[in-house]
Structures are given as C-alpha cells and as structure tokens.
Design a protein around this motif. Sequence first.
Motif, PDB file in Angstrom:
ATOM      1  N   VAL A  42     -13.155  34.879 -22.599  1.00 52.68           N
ATOM      2  CA  VAL A  42     -13.419  33.798 -23.547  1.00 52.68           C
ATOM      3  C   VAL A  42     -12.583  32.594 -23.126  1.00 52.68           C
ATOM      4  CG1 VAL A  42     -13.258  33.045 -25.940  1.00 52.68           C
ATOM      5  CG2 VAL A  42     -13.893  35.417 -25.418  1.00 52.68           C
ATOM      6  N   GLU A  43     -13.220  31.478 -22.909  1.00 52.23           N
ATOM      7  CA  GLU A  43     -12.514  30.288 -22.420  1.00 52.23           C
ATOM      8  C   GLU A  43     -11.958  29.445 -23.556  1.00 52.23           C
ATOM      9  OE1 GLU A  43     -14.270  26.534 -20.219  1.00 52.23           O
ATOM     10  OE2 GLU A  43     -13.922  28.174 -18.805  1.00 52.23           O
ATOM     11  N   GLU A  44     -12.817  29.082 -24.516  1.00 51.38           N
ATOM     12  CA  GLU A  44     -12.358  28.283 -25.644  1.00 51.38           C
ATOM     13  C   GLU A  44     -13.401  28.288 -26.752  1.00 51.38           C
ATOM     14  OE1 GLU A  44     -11.686  24.308 -24.276  1.00 51.38           O
ATOM     15  OE2 GLU A  44     -13.822  23.823 -24.150  1.00 51.38           O
ATOM     16  N   LEU A  45     -12.972  27.842 -27.923  1.00 49.30           N
ATOM     17  CA  LEU A  45     -13.858  27.674 -29.064  1.00 49.30           C
ATOM     18  C   LEU A  45     -13.916  26.186 -29.386  1.00 49.30           C
ATOM     19  CD1 LEU A  45     -13.034  30.712 -29.213  1.00 49.30           C
ATOM     20  CD2 LEU A  45     -13.211  30.521 -31.701  1.00 49.30           C
ATOM     21  N   GLN A  46     -15.110  25.632 -29.331  1.00 50.05           N
ATOM     22  CA  GLN A  46     -15.307  24.203 -29.552  1.00 50.05           C
ATOM     23  C   GLN A  46     -15.833  23.980 -30.970  1.00 50.05           C
ATOM     24  OE1 GLN A  46     -17.977  23.148 -26.358  1.00 50.05           O
ATOM     25  NE2 GLN A  46     -16.368  23.286 -24.803  1.00 50.05           N
ATOM     26  N   ASN A  47     -15.096  23.183 -31.746  1.00 45.03           N
ATOM     27  CA  ASN A  47     -15.388  22.980 -33.162  1.00 45.03           C
ATOM     28  C   ASN A  47     -15.847  21.559 -33.462  1.00 45.03           C
ATOM     29  OD1 ASN A  47     -14.207  25.469 -34.839  1.00 45.03           O
ATOM     30  ND2 ASN A  47     -12.819  25.077 -33.124  1.00 45.03           N
ATOM     31  N   VAL A  48     -16.821  21.464 -34.359  1.00 50.82           N
ATOM     32  CA  VAL A  48     -17.187  20.186 -34.980  1.00 50.82           C
ATOM     33  C   VAL A  48     -17.259  20.433 -36.483  1.00 50.82           C
ATOM     34  CG1 VAL A  48     -18.886  18.343 -35.175  1.00 50.82           C
ATOM     35  CG2 VAL A  48     -18.540  19.476 -32.962  1.00 50.82           C
ATOM     36  N   TRP A  49     -16.464  19.669 -37.253  1.00 53.47           N
ATOM     37  CA  TRP A  49     -16.463  19.788 -38.710  1.00 53.47           C
ATOM     38  C   TRP A  49     -16.831  18.441 -39.314  1.00 53.47           C
ATOM     39  CZ3 TRP A  49     -10.898  22.230 -39.510  1.00 53.47           C
ATOM     40  CH2 TRP A  49     -10.874  23.514 -38.916  1.00 53.47           C
ATOM     41  N   ARG A  50     -17.776  18.457 -40.259  1.00 56.72           N
ATOM     42  CA  ARG A  50     -18.123  17.241 -41.004  1.00 56.72           C
ATOM     43  C   ARG A  50     -17.806  17.479 -42.478  1.00 56.72           C
ATOM     44  NH1 ARG A  50     -21.691  12.868 -40.383  1.00 56.72           N
ATOM     45  NH2 ARG A  50     -22.588  13.760 -38.491  1.00 56.72           N
ATOM     46  N   PHE A  51     -16.891  16.669 -43.031  1.00 59.02           N
ATOM     47  CA  PHE A  51     -16.405  16.878 -44.392  1.00 59.02           C
ATOM     48  C   PHE A  51     -17.231  16.109 -45.418  1.00 59.02           C
ATOM     49  CE2 PHE A  51     -12.754  18.066 -41.845  1.00 59.02           C
ATOM     50  CZ  PHE A  51     -12.344  19.223 -42.481  1.00 59.02           C
ATOM     51  N   ASP A  52     -17.165  16.588 -46.658  1.00 58.13           N
ATOM     52  CA  ASP A  52     -17.893  15.955 -47.742  1.00 58.13           C
ATOM     53  C   ASP A  52     -17.354  14.551 -48.014  1.00 58.13           C
ATOM     54  OD1 ASP A  52     -16.059  16.062 -50.430  1.00 58.13           O
ATOM     55  OD2 ASP A  52     -15.643  17.767 -49.125  1.00 58.13           O
ATOM     56  N   GLU A  53     -18.156  13.743 -48.677  1.00 58.75           N
ATOM     57  CA  GLU A  53     -17.813  12.343 -48.886  1.00 58.75           C
ATOM     58  C   GLU A  53     -16.611  12.164 -49.810  1.00 58.75           C
ATOM     59  OE1 GLU A  53     -21.033   9.807 -49.911  1.00 58.75           O
ATOM     60  OE2 GLU A  53     -22.316  10.489 -48.277  1.00 58.75           O
ATOM     61  N   VAL A  54     -16.439  13.030 -50.778  1.00 56.58           N
ATOM     62  CA  VAL A  54     -15.313  12.886 -51.704  1.00 56.58           C
ATOM     63  C   VAL A  54     -13.996  13.083 -50.964  1.00 56.58           C
ATOM     64  CG1 VAL A  54     -14.170  13.842 -53.736  1.00 56.58           C
ATOM     65  CG2 VAL A  54     -16.659  13.570 -53.717  1.00 56.58           C
ATOM     66  N   PHE A  55     -13.876  14.168 -50.217  1.00 53.21           N
ATOM     67  CA  PHE A  55     -12.656  14.389 -49.449  1.00 53.21           C
ATOM     68  C   PHE A  55     -12.464  13.294 -48.403  1.00 53.21           C
ATOM     69  CE2 PHE A  55     -10.524  16.258 -45.708  1.00 53.21           C
ATOM     70  CZ  PHE A  55      -9.284  16.493 -46.276  1.00 53.21           C
ATOM     71  N   SER A  56     -13.553  12.909 -47.743  1.00 50.20           N
ATOM     72  CA  SER A  56     -13.462  11.859 -46.723  1.00 50.20           C
ATOM     73  C   SER A  56     -12.937  10.556 -47.317  1.00 50.20           C
ATOM     74  CB  SER A  56     -14.838  11.637 -46.081  1.00 50.20           C
ATOM     75  OG  SER A  56     -15.312  12.814 -45.458  1.00 50.20           O
ATOM     76  N   SER A  57     -13.384  10.231 -48.529  1.00 50.18           N
ATOM     77  CA  SER A  57     -12.909   9.001 -49.184  1.00 50.18           C
ATOM     78  C   SER A  57     -11.425   9.078 -49.498  1.00 50.18           C
ATOM     79  CB  SER A  57     -13.699   8.760 -50.478  1.00 50.18           C
ATOM     80  OG  SER A  57     -15.059   8.535 -50.200  1.00 50.18           O
ATOM     81  N   SER A  58     -10.960  10.259 -49.924  1.00 53.24           N
ATOM     82  CA  SER A  58      -9.539  10.389 -50.230  1.00 53.24           C
ATOM     83  C   SER A  58      -8.690  10.248 -48.970  1.00 53.24           C
ATOM     84  CB  SER A  58      -9.268  11.731 -50.917  1.00 53.24           C
ATOM     85  OG  SER A  58      -9.450  12.807 -50.017  1.00 53.24           O
ATOM     86  N   VAL A  59      -9.181  10.760 -47.858  1.00 50.19           N
ATOM     87  CA  VAL A  59      -8.461  10.616 -46.595  1.00 50.19           C
ATOM     88  C   VAL A  59      -8.447   9.152 -46.166  1.00 50.19           C
ATOM     89  CG1 VAL A  59      -8.494  11.197 -44.146  1.00 50.19           C
ATOM     90  CG2 VAL A  59      -8.911  12.969 -45.844  1.00 50.19           C
ATOM     91  N   LEU A  60      -9.560   8.484 -46.338  1.00 45.66           N
ATOM     92  CA  LEU A  60      -9.627   7.052 -46.010  1.00 45.66           C
ATOM     93  C   LEU A  60      -8.562   6.280 -46.773  1.00 45.66           C
ATOM     94  CD1 LEU A  60     -10.972   4.476 -44.873  1.00 45.66           C
ATOM     95  CD2 LEU A  60     -12.581   4.594 -46.788  1.00 45.66           C
ATOM     96  N   LEU A  61      -8.430   6.536 -48.064  1.00 44.26           N
ATOM     97  CA  LEU A  61      -7.449   5.817 -48.870  1.00 44.26           C
ATOM     98  C   LEU A  61      -6.026   6.087 -48.404  1.00 44.26           C
ATOM     99  CD1 LEU A  61      -8.973   6.308 -52.442  1.00 44.26           C
ATOM    100  CD2 LEU A  61      -8.964   4.215 -51.067  1.00 44.26           C
ATOM    101  N   ASP A  62      -5.744   7.309 -47.973  1.00 46.18           N
ATOM    102  CA  ASP A  62      -4.381   7.652 -47.572  1.00 46.18           C
ATOM    103  C   ASP A  62      -4.008   7.119 -46.191  1.00 46.18           C
ATOM    104  OD1 ASP A  62      -2.807   9.503 -49.496  1.00 46.18           O
ATOM    105  OD2 ASP A  62      -4.860  10.221 -49.623  1.00 46.18           O
ATOM    106  N   PHE A  63      -4.971   6.971 -45.309  1.00 48.16           N
ATOM    107  CA  PHE A  63      -4.652   6.564 -43.942  1.00 48.16           C
ATOM    108  C   PHE A  63      -5.049   5.125 -43.620  1.00 48.16           C
ATOM    109  CE2 PHE A  63      -3.915  11.003 -43.503  1.00 48.16           C
ATOM    110  CZ  PHE A  63      -3.012  11.114 -42.454  1.00 48.16           C
ATOM    111  N   ASP A  64      -5.668   4.440 -44.556  1.00 51.56           N
ATOM    112  CA  ASP A  64      -6.042   3.044 -44.349  1.00 51.56           C
ATOM    113  C   ASP A  64      -4.821   2.160 -44.601  1.00 51.56           C
ATOM    114  OD1 ASP A  64      -7.353   0.626 -44.063  1.00 51.56           O
ATOM    115  OD2 ASP A  64      -8.261   0.699 -46.061  1.00 51.56           O
ATOM    116  N   LYS A  65      -3.941   2.103 -43.634  1.00 48.69           N
ATOM    117  CA  LYS A  65      -2.657   1.422 -43.814  1.00 48.69           C
ATOM    118  C   LYS A  65      -2.806  -0.092 -44.005  1.00 48.69           C
ATOM    119  CE  LYS A  65      -0.481   5.276 -43.423  1.00 48.69           C
ATOM    120  NZ  LYS A  65       0.323   5.613 -42.226  1.00 48.69           N
ATOM    121  N   ASN A  66      -3.831  -0.685 -43.397  1.00 43.86           N
ATOM    122  CA  ASN A  66      -3.999  -2.131 -43.541  1.00 43.86           C
ATOM    123  C   ASN A  66      -5.003  -2.501 -44.630  1.00 43.86           C
ATOM    124  OD1 ASN A  66      -6.389  -1.402 -42.356  1.00 43.86           O
ATOM    125  ND2 ASN A  66      -6.028  -2.498 -40.415  1.00 43.86           N
ATOM    126  N   THR A  67      -5.431  -1.499 -45.411  1.00 40.94           N
ATOM    127  CA  THR A  67      -6.286  -1.682 -46.589  1.00 40.94           C
ATOM    128  C   THR A  67      -7.541  -2.523 -46.313  1.00 40.94           C
ATOM    129  OG1 THR A  67      -5.065  -3.619 -47.395  1.00 40.94           O
ATOM    130  CG2 THR A  67      -4.299  -1.458 -48.133  1.00 40.94           C
TER     131      THR A  67
END
Length: 214
Positions: A42-67
């Motif tokens: 086994v060489e590797e496991l390649q992942n793609v994850w797409r998160f729901d919009e609610v969680f994605s929005s919360s992450v945007l608010l926390d990491f959008d440093k320049n607002t």
Amino acid sequence: MRYRFAIMAALAAACTPLPALAHPHIFAEARLEIVGGPDGNVEELQNVWRFDEVFSSSVLLDFDKNTDLKLDSAELAELGETMRTSLGDYHYFTTITLDGAVIGITKPDAIHVSLQDNQLMVIFAVKPVKPIPLKGRLTFGIYDPSMYTSIDFPTDGDLIVKGAAFAKCQHKVVRPDPDEVLSQNSASLTDAFFNDPTGTDMTKLFATRMEVTC
C-alpha cells in the motif's frame, strides 16, 4: 465550540467541551483512493473532503484575518497547517487494518485547503507507518470515532483502489446496516458508549469501509 474545532481543525481556544456527542454536528462528503505501489505494498491513501456550508462558514470567520469575507492564499495555508498539526491527534480519521491488526499512518506532507461554492475543500494524502503488503485481509476506513463529524461516501465510486498491485485482490465497499450492527452487538453497545464524548473504537462498526482480500 472547542471540541468542534479541536476535532476538525483545532481552531482557537478554550471553551467547555460539549457533553454528549452521539450524533454528528459537522458533515463532510469524502472521496478516498487507496493506492497500491509497484512494490506490491500500500503506497498511500489520497483524501478529498468537502465540508458542509455551516461549518465552512464558521471556519471562514475564524481564519479571515483581514475581514474581506474570503480566504486568501496565506489564510488558506494557515488553515491547512493548523489541520495538519491538529488532526494528527485523531489519526486524520483514518483506520487501516491488516488481518485485524491496526496499522498507523504518518503525518501528511501538507493539507491543501480551498473554498469552493461556500464549502471547504480539503485534499491530502497519508502513508502507512510501515510497509503493508497486499496480502491477507485489509480494511480501509475514514470515520470520526467520536461521532461528532459525519464523513460520508456518497457513492461506492468515491471509495476505490488504484494501481496494478490490486489486480490480484478482491475488493468491495461495505456499508454496514445500523440496525444489524445494533442487533449483533447489543451487549457491547451500551448507553455509556453513546454518551461518551471521548469516543470509542466501537464506532468503526458503523463506518463505511473498503475491504480488500489478496
């Protein structure tokens, strides 16, 4: 809030952990490609994850440093590195077994993050900590043992094997029936399990997985 971010991206700081996490609060659709190398391992496991919009929005608010209501390349890189560091505590939600024995994984070189159609897209690859020959019975799964995050493979085509090394193997996607799991494991699936915020490995019984027999 602290538990939510710790389990997915360890964003920020201290609040009281949520008490009972027997159902998911974060949702992601996943694709997993299990790659067999030319050496027959086994060489590797390649992942793609797409998160729901609610969680994605919360992450945007926390990491959008320049607002500016978006994540620029520097902010995305910071988020990716935060996830790469923190998800290591949860083994990147990855479980590999060989003849029933659990095999660990290494930290990915990088986690690449983008925001597409208001949804967080995460791409990364992990490798086994030691060579895993394509012999015997292997299983590969992506799941959160706490049940806080639901990681779903929408179709069987989103969980696949790649590489000529798998030609000698049989493989199938297993989607456990929850009612059957409960019936067959009633002695071990207790109220304590369903109300344990630290999670237990019993959740693997419910998780979609790839089974490979060589």
